[in-house]
Motif scaffolding. Structure first.
Motif, short mmCIF file in Angstrom:
data_model
loop_
_atom_site.label_atom_id
_atom_site.label_comp_id
_atom_site.label_asym_id
_atom_site.label_seq_id
_atom_site.Cartn_x
_atom_site.Cartn_y
_atom_site.Cartn_z
N ILE A 37 0.86 -1.19 0.00
CA ILE A 37 0.00 0.00 0.00
C ILE A 37 0.90 1.23 0.00
N ILE A 38 0.94 1.93 -1.12
CA ILE A 38 1.75 3.15 -1.24
C ILE A 38 0.81 4.35 -1.19
N THR A 39 1.00 5.23 -0.21
CA THR A 39 0.00 6.27 0.04
C THR A 39 0.63 7.48 0.72
N ASP A 40 -0.18 8.49 0.96
CA ASP A 40 0.23 9.68 1.70
C ASP A 40 -0.14 9.47 3.17
N MET A 41 0.87 9.35 4.03
CA MET A 41 0.60 9.15 5.45
C MET A 41 0.95 10.38 6.30
N SER A 42 1.46 11.44 5.66
CA SER A 42 1.91 12.58 6.45
C SER A 42 1.52 13.92 5.86
N GLY A 43 0.91 13.92 4.68
CA GLY A 43 0.57 15.16 4.01
C GLY A 43 -0.92 15.45 4.00
N GLN A 44 -1.34 16.30 3.06
CA GLN A 44 -2.73 16.78 3.07
C GLN A 44 -3.75 15.73 2.66
N TYR A 45 -3.31 14.59 2.11
CA TYR A 45 -4.24 13.53 1.75
C TYR A 45 -4.25 12.37 2.75
N ALA A 46 -3.56 12.54 3.86
CA ALA A 46 -3.40 11.43 4.81
C ALA A 46 -4.73 11.01 5.45
N ASP A 47 -5.60 11.95 5.75
CA ASP A 47 -6.85 11.60 6.44
C ASP A 47 -7.75 10.73 5.57
N GLY A 48 -7.87 11.05 4.30
CA GLY A 48 -8.76 10.30 3.43
C GLY A 48 -8.12 9.09 2.79
N ASN A 49 -6.82 8.92 2.98
CA ASN A 49 -6.08 7.79 2.43
C ASN A 49 -5.25 7.18 3.55
N GLY A 50 -3.95 7.34 3.53
CA GLY A 50 -3.07 7.05 4.65
C GLY A 50 -3.28 5.72 5.34
N THR A 51 -3.22 5.75 6.68
CA THR A 51 -3.36 4.51 7.44
C THR A 51 -4.73 3.87 7.28
N ASP A 101 3.65 -8.55 -4.84
CA ASP A 101 2.90 -9.04 -6.00
C ASP A 101 1.98 -7.99 -6.59
N VAL A 102 1.43 -7.12 -5.75
CA VAL A 102 0.48 -6.13 -6.22
C VAL A 102 0.67 -4.84 -5.42
N ILE A 103 0.65 -3.71 -6.13
CA ILE A 103 0.73 -2.38 -5.53
C ILE A 103 -0.69 -1.80 -5.50
N ALA A 104 -1.05 -1.12 -4.41
CA ALA A 104 -2.41 -0.56 -4.33
C ALA A 104 -2.39 0.83 -3.72
N GLU A 105 -3.43 1.57 -4.01
CA GLU A 105 -3.75 2.91 -3.53
C GLU A 105 -3.16 3.98 -4.43
N GLY A 106 -2.00 4.57 -4.11
CA GLY A 106 -1.32 5.49 -5.02
C GLY A 106 -1.93 6.87 -5.12
N VAL A 107 -2.43 7.45 -4.00
CA VAL A 107 -3.00 8.78 -4.06
C VAL A 107 -1.97 9.79 -4.57
#
Length: 406
Positions: A37-51, A101-107
């Motif tokens: 899961i590759i995502t934004d965990m510390s920036g402005q998209y963290a709340d809607g994506n992130g953890t 095997d698979v990458i997911a999310e990618g905001v």
């Protein structure tokens, strides 16, 4: 790498660049399906994506008992910091050394386009949920990607048509100056003109802007009656709040082209009320969405965004395809994903097209007034359903080079 045991399977959560601490190459394991899961965990998209996206992935694995086709499911995650080079370095390491095997999310669309270039080259599956640029299934598409949750064409199309039909024209756009915002403005402009409206102009602002005063004054002086917000996250929240400070709504209708549910409590209904927008998921729309939302809330303390719900739905479909083919080969699995309809809490009768677009219904929504809301997450009024084939760009118009022409 920090290891967390979460019954009934192992959840490996590695935040940031800590993943690079591995001593040497690691071969893919026969008895494991590894999800990154590759995502934004510390920036402005963290709340809607992130953890929350990691939680959604964990739920998808637990729903099938933590194993698929005799393989144990492991989930690792990382913060791409909204930087394309950081994201590509992480994903390359996952592919080369972690056996993912698979990458997911990618905001973040600029990030997702960069990751997709790599996964296309390495023939790895990329299940895109948080990013919106319709270019991901257009000229820059990939035969091993699925764009699951929404895109800029679908988000802008229904909203623009509805606003123009109610007399909302001419338009002026306030646009985030990167891949997502540019695509959203482009797709919304086409929809406005196709519906009989006019576009007078646009102004672009840098990503993560704090002061929108000069941009809003340009919009106000444009003579337009509609201000289209082609941005998201913190930029969306700041733009709406400051538009109220400048009394923009006295002369212009403010239209949100992309809304994340976690933005609304942060912004407040006093500012957000009556904004029209189109989304792919709302937790309180059906009994099935409520069941998913309530289970997610127990784990995460917030209702799921469309992106987080999309991560869960995409991985459910992926695991079904792995089970059906007894394979984690990207080309084999994605071929099976295209054969099977998507029927779950997120979509009914969804179809994975040849260009990688998962076509499903979208929903026109209105953000409630403060007096209409009964609780913190009682935020949207459902207005109408937009059939998937009407919401998303026709296959023939995208320009994906992997689509076979008649």
């Amino acid at each position: 790498m920090k290891t967390i045991v979460a019954a009934p399977f192992t959840l490996l959560v590695a935040l940031g660049l800590a993943l690079f601490s591995a001593a040497g190459p690691v071969r893919a394991e026969e008895g494991v399906v590894r999800v990154g899961i590759i995502t934004d965990m510390s920036g402005q998209y963290a709340d809607g994506n992130g953890t929350g996206s990691v939680v959604a992935a964990q739920m998808a694995a637990e729903e099938i008992g933590g194993t698929v086709a005799g393989r144990r499911i492991e989930i690792i995650s990382a913060d791409h910091q909204n930087k394309s080079d950081v994201a590509v370095a992480i994903v390359r390491n996952w592919i080369d050394n972690k056996g993912v095997d698979v990458i997911a999310e990618g905001v973040n669309s600029a990030v997702a386009l960069a990751i997709q270039n790599l996964t296309r080259e390495r023939k790895k599956l990329f299940l895109i949920s948080g990013s919106g640029s319709s270019d991901l299934t257009g000229k820059q598409c990939s035969p091993t990607s699925v764009h699951w949750t929404y895109d800029t064409y679908a988000s802008s199309n229904a909203t623009a048509k509805a606003v123009v039909a109610r007399g909302g024209t001419p338009w002026f756009f306030l646009t985030a100056d990167y891949a997502f915002g540019q695509a959203l403005e482009r797709d919304a402009s086409k929809a406005v003109v196709a519906a009989g409206g006019k576009v007078l102009g646009a102004v672009r602002h840098p990503f993560d802007t704090a002061d929108f005063s000069s941009f809003l004054l340009q919009a106000q002086s444009s003579g337009a009656k509609v201000l289209g917000l082609a941005n998201a996250g913190g930029d969306f929240r700041n733009a709406v709040a400051q538009a109220d400070e400048f009394n923009i709504r006295q002369s212009m209708q403010v239209v949100a082209l992309q809304v994340t549910i976690t933005d609304v409590p942060a912004l407040g209904l006093a500012h957000a009320h009556d904004l029209l927008f189109t989304d792919s998921f709302y937790w309180d729309r059906t009994p099935e969405t409520r069941a998913f939302g309530e289970e997610f809330f127990k784990r995460h303390g917030a209702m799921p965004s469309a992106y987080q719900a999309g991560v869960n739905s995409a991985l459910r479909h992926y695991f079904k395809a792995v089970a059906a083919t007894n394979s984690v080969d990207a080309e084999t699995v994605i071929a099976q994903m295209r054969k099977m309809p998507v029927n779950d809490f997120f979509a009914q009768g969804g179809v994975v097209r040849e260009d990688g677009r998962m076509v499903h219904d979208m929903y026109l929504m209105r953000i409630k007034k403060p007096e209409e809301s009964k609780s913190k997450w009682d935020l949207y009024e459902y207005l109408s359903t937009v059939a998937g084939n009407d919401a998303f760009r026709p296959l023939s118009e995208g320009g994906c080079p992997y689509v076979k022409t008649p």
